[in-house]
Write a protein that holds these residues in place. Structure first.
Motif, PDB file in Angstrom:
ATOM      1  N   GLU A  55       0.783  -1.135   0.127  1.00 57.87           N
ATOM      2  CA  GLU A  55      -0.004  -0.003   0.140  1.00 57.87           C
ATOM      3  C   GLU A  55       0.915   1.351  -0.085  1.00 57.87           C
ATOM      4  N   HIS A  56       1.843   1.279   0.853  1.00 57.81           N
ATOM      5  CA  HIS A  56       2.808   2.310   0.923  1.00 57.81           C
ATOM      6  C   HIS A  56       4.056   2.345   0.175  1.00 57.81           C
ATOM      7  N   ARG A  57       4.395   1.464  -0.678  1.00 63.85           N
ATOM      8  CA  ARG A  57       5.310   1.238  -1.501  1.00 63.85           C
ATOM      9  C   ARG A  57       6.682   1.361  -1.040  1.00 63.85           C
ATOM     10  N   VAL A  58       6.891   0.387   0.385  1.00 64.57           N
ATOM     11  CA  VAL A  58       8.131   0.291   0.811  1.00 64.57           C
ATOM     12  C   VAL A  58       8.528  -0.975   0.667  1.00 64.57           C
ATOM     13  N   PRO A  59       9.999  -1.057   0.511  1.00 65.43           N
ATOM     14  CA  PRO A  59      10.560  -2.095   0.021  1.00 65.43           C
ATOM     15  C   PRO A  59      11.025  -3.094   1.111  1.00 65.43           C
ATOM     16  N   ILE A  60      11.118  -4.399   0.590  1.00 66.07           N
ATOM     17  CA  ILE A  60      11.591  -5.578   1.574  1.00 66.07           C
ATOM     18  C   ILE A  60      12.856  -6.201   1.276  1.00 66.07           C
ATOM     19  N   ILE A  61      13.537  -6.847   2.083  1.00 65.95           N
ATOM     20  CA  ILE A  61      14.625  -7.706   1.630  1.00 65.95           C
ATOM     21  C   ILE A  61      14.257  -9.425   2.066  1.00 65.95           C
ATOM     22  N   LEU A  62      14.630 -10.273   1.168  1.00 63.26           N
ATOM     23  CA  LEU A  62      14.629 -11.526   1.560  1.00 63.26           C
ATOM     24  C   LEU A  62      15.985 -11.888   2.058  1.00 63.26           C
ATOM     25  N   SER A  63      16.157 -12.809   3.187  1.00 64.78           N
ATOM     26  CA  SER A  63      17.309 -13.513   3.595  1.00 64.78           C
ATOM     27  C   SER A  63      17.013 -14.782   4.537  1.00 64.78           C
ATOM     28  N   SER A  64      18.153 -15.247   4.777  1.00 63.72           N
ATOM     29  CA  SER A  64      18.082 -16.552   5.454  1.00 63.72           C
ATOM     30  C   SER A  64      18.089 -16.450   6.769  1.00 63.72           C
ATOM     31  N   ASP A  65      18.685 -15.554   7.261  1.00 66.21           N
ATOM     32  CA  ASP A  65      18.845 -15.103   8.697  1.00 66.21           C
ATOM     33  C   ASP A  65      19.293 -16.568   9.298  1.00 66.21           C
ATOM     34  N   ALA A  66      20.315 -17.161   8.537  1.00 65.13           N
ATOM     35  CA  ALA A  66      20.827 -18.394   9.004  1.00 65.13           C
ATOM     36  C   ALA A  66      21.580 -18.339  10.353  1.00 65.13           C
ATOM     37  N   HIS A  67      21.268 -19.374  11.007  1.00 66.08           N
ATOM     38  CA  HIS A  67      21.885 -19.482  12.218  1.00 66.08           C
ATOM     39  C   HIS A  67      22.890 -20.605  12.543  1.00 66.08           C
ATOM     40  N   ASP A  68      22.843 -21.318  11.174  1.00 66.45           N
ATOM     41  CA  ASP A  68      23.783 -22.432  10.836  1.00 66.45           C
ATOM     42  C   ASP A  68      24.423 -22.210   9.409  1.00 66.45           C
ATOM     43  N   PRO A  69      25.501 -22.531   9.496  1.00 66.21           N
ATOM     44  CA  PRO A  69      26.176 -22.261   8.108  1.00 66.21           C
ATOM     45  C   PRO A  69      25.508 -23.189   6.770  1.00 66.21           C
ATOM     46  N   ASP A  70      24.989 -24.374   7.189  1.00 67.42           N
ATOM     47  CA  ASP A  70      24.443 -25.028   6.191  1.00 67.42           C
ATOM     48  C   ASP A  70      23.057 -24.335   5.517  1.00 67.42           C
ATOM     49  N   TRP A  71      22.485 -23.322   6.265  1.00 71.63           N
ATOM     50  CA  TRP A  71      21.247 -22.520   5.914  1.00 71.63           C
ATOM     51  C   TRP A  71      21.611 -21.445   5.109  1.00 71.63           C
ATOM     52  N   ILE A  72      22.774 -20.904   5.238  1.00 77.81           N
ATOM     53  CA  ILE A  72      23.261 -19.751   4.482  1.00 77.81           C
ATOM     54  C   ILE A  72      22.727 -19.740   2.941  1.00 77.81           C
ATOM     55  N   GLY A  73      21.821 -18.666   2.485  1.00 78.61           N
ATOM     56  CA  GLY A  73      21.411 -18.642   1.382  1.00 78.61           C
ATOM     57  C   GLY A  73      20.174 -19.313   0.997  1.00 78.61           C
ATOM     58  N   GLU A  74      19.666 -19.774   2.023  1.00 80.42           N
ATOM     59  CA  GLU A  74      18.432 -20.602   2.004  1.00 80.42           C
ATOM     60  C   GLU A  74      17.325 -19.728   2.247  1.00 80.42           C
ATOM     61  N   VAL A  75      16.668 -19.469   1.240  1.00 77.94           N
ATOM     62  CA  VAL A  75      15.478 -18.676   1.245  1.00 77.94           C
ATOM     63  C   VAL A  75      14.209 -19.128   0.739  1.00 77.94           C
ATOM     64  N   THR A  76      14.042 -20.308   0.429  1.00 84.58           N
ATOM     65  CA  THR A  76      12.855 -20.959  -0.222  1.00 84.58           C
ATOM     66  C   THR A  76      11.536 -20.453   0.420  1.00 84.58           C
ATOM     67  N   LYS A  77      11.590 -20.707   1.631  1.00 89.25           N
ATOM     68  CA  LYS A  77      10.335 -20.367   2.409  1.00 89.25           C
ATOM     69  C   LYS A  77       9.816 -19.110   2.259  1.00 89.25           C
TER      70      LYS A  77
END
Length: 181
Positions: free
Chosen positions: A104-126
């Motif tokens: 509604e307000h045209r505000v951008p978002i970012i997507l990230s993993s917020d990985a707490h484990d190295p194996d999850w870095i870059g995992e943004v599927t969900k």
């Protein structure tokens, strides 16, 4: 509340900062005060992102948060970790409310993993599934999708991958110089 956890002498050494509420080190002060505290931190010129503003244990007024994000040119985050964890109160509902207001307000978002484990870095599927299913306007997603697909670079990974151990010094100026080197 409403104060950055890093002193200004360290903030000036950063290219950008991410702010967020973590219930482990922040006591819920109620929806209005939580929101005011987060917005106060967003006013710092180095703050570019708000991390995971989705946990109902520290409720936020999303209308005020999104309007402040627009005013201070700060992107709001949707991350994979929040969508996987089971300990975040009303997470999906809160993200949905935030996304609706961002459109509604045209505000951008970012997507990230917020990985707490190295194996999850870059995992943004969900996170990608969630915003896709929501019908979120892709024009409002900062380049994080392309960064991840083309370079396997996760914006939050950058913050995790930096070790500052070699920068330790009693003198703040030496610390800043070592960080830049």
């Amino acid at each position: 509340g409403g104060k950055l956890s890093l002193d200004e002498c360290f903030m000036k050494c950063l290219d950008y900062a991410i702010v967020g509420i973590h219930k482990e080190c922040y006591g819920d002060e109620g929806i209005d005060k939580n929101t005011d505290n987060l917005i106060a931190c967003m006013k710092h010129p180095k703050v570019f992102f708000v991390s995971h503003p989705d946990d109902g244990y520290t409720p936020l007024n999303y209308e005020h948060l999104v309007k402040a994000a627009k005013e201070y040119h700060v992107a709001l985050e949707v991350n994979n970790s929040s969508l996987i964890k089971t300990d975040r109160l009303n997470c999906r509902e809160n993200i949905s409310k935030m996304l609706q207001l961002c459109m509604e307000h045209r505000v951008p978002i970012i997507l990230s993993s917020d990985a707490h484990d190295p194996d999850w870095i870059g995992e943004v599927t969900k996170a990608i599934e969630f915003v896709d299913n929501f019908g979120f306007d892709e024009d409002l997603i900062l380049e994080t999708i392309n960064m991840i697909k083309r370079y396997n670079l996760d914006i939050r990974t950058v913050t995790m991958a930096i070790s500052l151990r070699d920068c330790i010094d009693r003198d703040v100026n030496s610390v800043c110089r070592r960080i830049r080197e």
